[in-house]
Design an enzyme around this catalytic site. Structure first.
Site, PDB file in Angstrom:
ATOM      1  N   HIS A 100       0.910  -1.318  -0.009  1.00  0.00           N
ATOM      2  CA  HIS A 100      -0.017   0.055   0.115  1.00  0.00           C
ATOM      3  C   HIS A 100       0.816   1.169   0.196  1.00  0.00           C
ATOM      4  O   HIS A 100       2.126   1.402   0.297  1.00  0.00           O
ATOM      5  CB  HIS A 100      -0.792   0.065   1.253  1.00  0.00           C
ATOM      6  CG  HIS A 100      -0.078  -0.032   2.537  1.00  0.00           C
ATOM      7  ND1 HIS A 100       0.345   1.349   3.048  1.00  0.00           N
ATOM      8  CD2 HIS A 100       0.228  -0.651   3.436  1.00  0.00           C
ATOM      9  CE1 HIS A 100       0.934   1.288   4.105  1.00  0.00           C
ATOM     10  NE2 HIS A 100       0.656  -0.095   4.405  1.00  0.00           N
ATOM     11  N   ARG A 149      -6.109   1.264   4.034  1.00  0.00           N
ATOM     12  CA  ARG A 149      -4.906   1.529   3.089  1.00  0.00           C
ATOM     13  C   ARG A 149      -4.410   0.554   2.023  1.00  0.00           C
ATOM     14  O   ARG A 149      -4.246   1.005   0.972  1.00  0.00           O
ATOM     15  CB  ARG A 149      -3.691   1.850   3.835  1.00  0.00           C
ATOM     16  CG  ARG A 149      -3.303   0.650   4.932  1.00  0.00           C
ATOM     17  CD  ARG A 149      -2.231   1.231   5.775  1.00  0.00           C
ATOM     18  NE  ARG A 149      -1.632  -0.019   6.630  1.00  0.00           N
ATOM     19  CZ  ARG A 149      -2.204  -0.559   7.623  1.00  0.00           C
ATOM     20  NH1 ARG A 149      -3.221   0.037   8.261  1.00  0.00           N
ATOM     21  NH2 ARG A 149      -1.435  -1.271   8.326  1.00  0.00           N
ATOM     22  N   GLU A 203      -1.534  -6.426   7.835  1.00  0.00           N
ATOM     23  CA  GLU A 203      -0.064  -6.202   8.523  1.00  0.00           C
ATOM     24  C   GLU A 203       0.012  -7.046   9.583  1.00  0.00           C
ATOM     25  O   GLU A 203      -1.064  -7.643  10.143  1.00  0.00           O
ATOM     26  CB  GLU A 203       0.051  -4.661   8.556  1.00  0.00           C
ATOM     27  CG  GLU A 203       1.347  -4.464   9.223  1.00  0.00           C
ATOM     28  CD  GLU A 203       2.625  -4.868   8.585  1.00  0.00           C
ATOM     29  OE1 GLU A 203       2.743  -6.156   8.327  1.00  0.00           O
ATOM     30  OE2 GLU A 203       3.192  -3.897   7.763  1.00  0.00           O
ATOM     31  N   HIS A 273       0.443  -5.592   2.791  1.00  0.00           N
ATOM     32  CA  HIS A 273       1.200  -4.562   3.566  1.00  0.00           C
ATOM     33  C   HIS A 273       2.832  -5.267   3.606  1.00  0.00           C
ATOM     34  O   HIS A 273       2.901  -6.628   3.026  1.00  0.00           O
ATOM     35  CB  HIS A 273       0.863  -4.948   5.053  1.00  0.00           C
ATOM     36  CG  HIS A 273      -0.615  -4.408   5.036  1.00  0.00           C
ATOM     37  ND1 HIS A 273      -1.071  -3.122   5.263  1.00  0.00           N
ATOM     38  CD2 HIS A 273      -1.755  -5.038   4.834  1.00  0.00           C
ATOM     39  CE1 HIS A 273      -2.392  -3.089   5.269  1.00  0.00           C
ATOM     40  NE2 HIS A 273      -2.851  -4.197   5.096  1.00  0.00           N
TER      41      HIS A 273
END
Length: 345
Positions: A100, A149, A203, A273
């Site tokens: 991202h 994100r 993440e 991520h």
């Protein structure tokens, strides 16, 4: 009469080679046919749930009492049954990985982990630039984490794609969500790309570090301790995940849901991520636990792999959409780019 009609329909389907076996059983007083099609299993009863074959491929159609019909493609619907036949490997498929763009907490130098924060203006620009780099590479299905994100990055990137297909997030959290998000135009469906969100691609969870300033945390606990939490493979931060723990969920999801799509010839994009993508790259490139901890991924930079004959070949990051040679990694991608050039001249 319903039973007679049902048997006649099944006999017709069987005559076309769709089913290898079937039987009858009673459920709540109603006859239910249990059919075994080639490579697929489904139950067909008087609730008007039908399974049929089209050009050698099984399709499930559920008809509601209001006569609305929805079609589910087993290739695009992950399941534990693995409806994709892994024995039939496609000749070639593209896999695009994108970390991202910069988030608001990246900008503030905070530990983010699984806290759900959006992109900065710079992050939006990075996602858009990533889209330009992959604008000539085919994308059939997109996977993102459950965090905004990553989803913003995928959506913004696809605004730059030359095919101009619309990414649509698939909502399967409840039957109502699936029902309310149906598309009733076949033509519109052709212009859409399904987006599957999965928490397994999130993440890694930074535990008690989430929301803390990285520099202040280093001053408090010591640089060596914070470096160990951030860069070791199997040592987690307080009440958080290690990279090893993140890899276990991310790679397991990739093997079960994403790899079968590539085997089926689908071109896949993953927007996720730093640590979940490092975990997947560790699997793709067969890196050791020592090699992966030194792997750094920049925000908003796409990475292209070619999946061919059951193997992943890294092709690096596409440079720019105007550089024709960048996309001529394989005959299939070169042909795809040529079709785009002819289509949009």
């Amino acid at each position: 009469m319903a039973s007679t009609a049902l048997f006649q329909a099944v006999r017709t389907l069987q005559s076309h080679g769709c089913f290898t076996n079937f039987g009858v059983q009673q459920e709540n007083g109603n006859p239910t046919l249990r059919l075994v099609p080639k490579g697929f299993r489904a139950d067909i009863g008087l609730s008007r749930r039908w399974s049929y074959c089209s050009r050698g491929r099984s399709i499930v159609v559920s008809q509601a009492s209001t006569s609305q019909t929805s079609v589910f493609d087993p290739v695009l619907t992950p399941s534990n049954n693995k409806t994709v036949d892994s024995r039939k490997k496609s000749s070639e498929a593209a896999l695009i990985l994108i970390r991202h763009g910069e988030s608001l907490w990246n900008e503030k130098n905070l530990f983010t982990g699984c806290v759900d924060v959006p992109l900065t203006k710079k992050g939006v620009e990075e996602a858009t630039e990533a889209g330009k780099r992959i604008s000539n590479i085919p994308v059939d299905i997109i996977y993102t984490s459950a965090l905004i994100r990553a989803q913003m990055t995928a959506m913004l990137a696809m605004t730059q794609h030359r095919r101009k297909k619309v990414p649509i997030i698939m909502h399967d959290e409840s039957e109502q969500a699936k029902s309310w998000s149906q598309i009733f135009s076949d033509e519109t469906k052709k212009q859409c790309i399904p987006v599957v969100t999965a928490w397994q691609l999130n993440e890694r969870m930074y535990g008690e570090l989430q929301g803390l300033n990285k520099q202040e945390t280093a001053d408090r606990y010591g640089k060596e301790q914070v470096h160990e939490w951030r860069r070791s493979y199997d040592i987690p931060p307080p009440n958080g995940e290690s990279l090893e723990m993140c890899a276990q969920r991310a790679v397991a999801y990739f093997k079960e849901y994403i790899e079968p799509q590539l085997l089926a010839g689908k071109n896949v994009m993953i927007a996720a991520h730093g640590n979940s993508l490092r975990s997947i790259i560790m699997y793709l490139d067969k890196l050791t636990s020592q090699e992966v901890i030194s792997l750094e991924l920049s925000t908003g930079i796409p990475m292209l792999y070619i999946f061919k004959e059951g193997k992943f070949v890294r092709r690096g990051s596409p440079v720019a959409p105007t550089e024709a040679g960048v996309y001529a990694y394989t005959k299939n991608l070169a042909a795809y780019r040529q079709r785009l050039d002819e289509m949009f001249q």
